[in-house]
Design an enzyme around this catalytic site. Structure first.
Site, PDB file in Angstrom:
ATOM      1  N   CYS A 126      56.185  55.912 -33.283  1.00  0.00           N
ATOM      2  CA  CYS A 126      57.482  54.723 -32.937  1.00  0.00           C
ATOM      3  C   CYS A 126      58.123  53.820 -34.421  1.00  0.00           C
ATOM      4  CB  CYS A 126      57.026  53.067 -32.475  1.00  0.00           C
ATOM      5  SG  CYS A 126      56.564  54.116 -31.494  1.00  0.00           S
ATOM      6  N   GLY A 176      50.021  53.490 -28.280  1.00  0.00           N
ATOM      7  CA  GLY A 176      50.201  54.877 -27.755  1.00  0.00           C
ATOM      8  C   GLY A 176      51.026  55.672 -28.606  1.00  0.00           C
ATOM      9  N   CYS A 177      51.892  55.275 -29.302  1.00  0.00           N
ATOM     10  CA  CYS A 177      52.715  55.741 -30.615  1.00  0.00           C
ATOM     11  C   CYS A 177      53.194  55.829 -31.720  1.00  0.00           C
ATOM     12  CB  CYS A 177      54.063  54.826 -29.791  1.00  0.00           C
ATOM     13  SG  CYS A 177      55.550  56.693 -30.404  1.00  0.00           S
ATOM     14  N   GLY A 178      52.811  57.250 -31.723  1.00  0.00           N
ATOM     15  CA  GLY A 178      52.270  57.044 -33.660  1.00  0.00           C
ATOM     16  C   GLY A 178      53.666  57.970 -34.218  1.00  0.00           C
TER      17      GLY A 178
END
Length: 273
Positions: A112, A108-110
């Protein structure tokens, strides 16, 4: 680890009581992206169309400018996951060091693992003014075309999709992944392999719109980004500054235009209150 999904069983509980049922689940695999023998990123992704993923990630992250700058891509399967090994053309090592990331985060996190706040807010080029003009109905047609290309989602109900649509051609390409930004990287890579960017059409997505999706769409030269869910405030600000038409909550004939509505042929635009 090639099909993107696997069968399992679950205990389904309902008014009639529990029953054992079969379910198809999306696979989620660690994928290491390495350049010239050094790992740059580890992403959780669907293990499908990983050459497109490797190429699209390299382009959207500014590691390379054109596909030929990656001289070779090799997939290596390990017990723990998959490694996509890439060898760059001579002279690109210095650029890679400037864009250094070490990402090991959830799908869900691009962003990180980015090593600075400046890297998270990287400046974007301004998209050129173009002749693209879409009818309001084109947005619904583009989203419907993407919906018809989501075989993995139909099987698992657990993945995102990104597609590229033009009024003249319809849906040119579509890719799916458990991560929304991974799906967009795969799409960018798929377009690059056929010698195209996203100019002249619409990138359509099944997710919310966060800033990394705007960044990738702009670098792919897409004039319009449309999604089924809402954007973040930072995504809207980035789209406005870059000249990107950002459309959200696109469902059926309805959608919101957050930035640059001039590319949509509206009959009348109300004045701000």
């Amino acid at each position: 680890m090639t099909g993107g999904s696997a069968r399992t069983t679950a205990l389904a509980v309902g008014p009639a009581g529990p029953e054992r049922v079969g379910r198809t689940l999306a696979e989620e695999v660690p994928v290491a992206l390495s350049y010239d023998g050094t790992t740059q990123a580890v992403m959780l992704a669907s293990p499908t169309e990983l050459n497109d993923f490797a190429l699209g990630f390299s382009l959207s992250e500014g590691i390379v400018d054109t596909p030929p700058q990656i001289e070779r891509i090799e997939r290596v399967d390990h017990a723990q996951g998959i490694e996509m090994r890439m060898w760059l053309a001579p002279g690109l090592g210095a650029r890679l060091m400037e864009r250094r990331r070490s990402m090991a985060g959830p799908v869900g996190c691009g962003l990180c693992g980015i090593d600075s706040l400046e890297a998270a807010a990287r400046p974007l080029p301004r998209l050129p003014g173009d002749a693209l003009r879409l009818a309001p109905g084109d947005i619904g047609r583009a989203m419907a075309a993407l919906r018809g290309a989501q075989a993995l989602h139909d099987a698992t109900r657990a993945v995102h999709a990104a597609g590229f649509w033009t009024p003249a051609e319809g849906l040119v390409a579509a890719r799916e992944d458990v991560g929304r930004h991974n799906a967009l990287d795969k799409l960018i890579g798929a377009l690059a392999r056929i010698g195209r960017d996203a100019a002249g059409g619409v990138i359509v997505m099944t997710s919310r719109v966060s800033i990394e999706l705007v960044q990738k769409a702009v670098l792919a030269r897409a004039p319009v980004l449309a999604a089924v869910s809402a954007p973040t405030t930072r995504a809207v600000a980035a789209a406005e500054a870059a000249g990107l038409t950002l459309i959200a909550r696109a469902r059926g004939e309805s959608f919101d235009i957050h930035t640059h509505p001039d590319r949509i042929a509206l009959k009348e635009v109300p004045h701000d209150a």
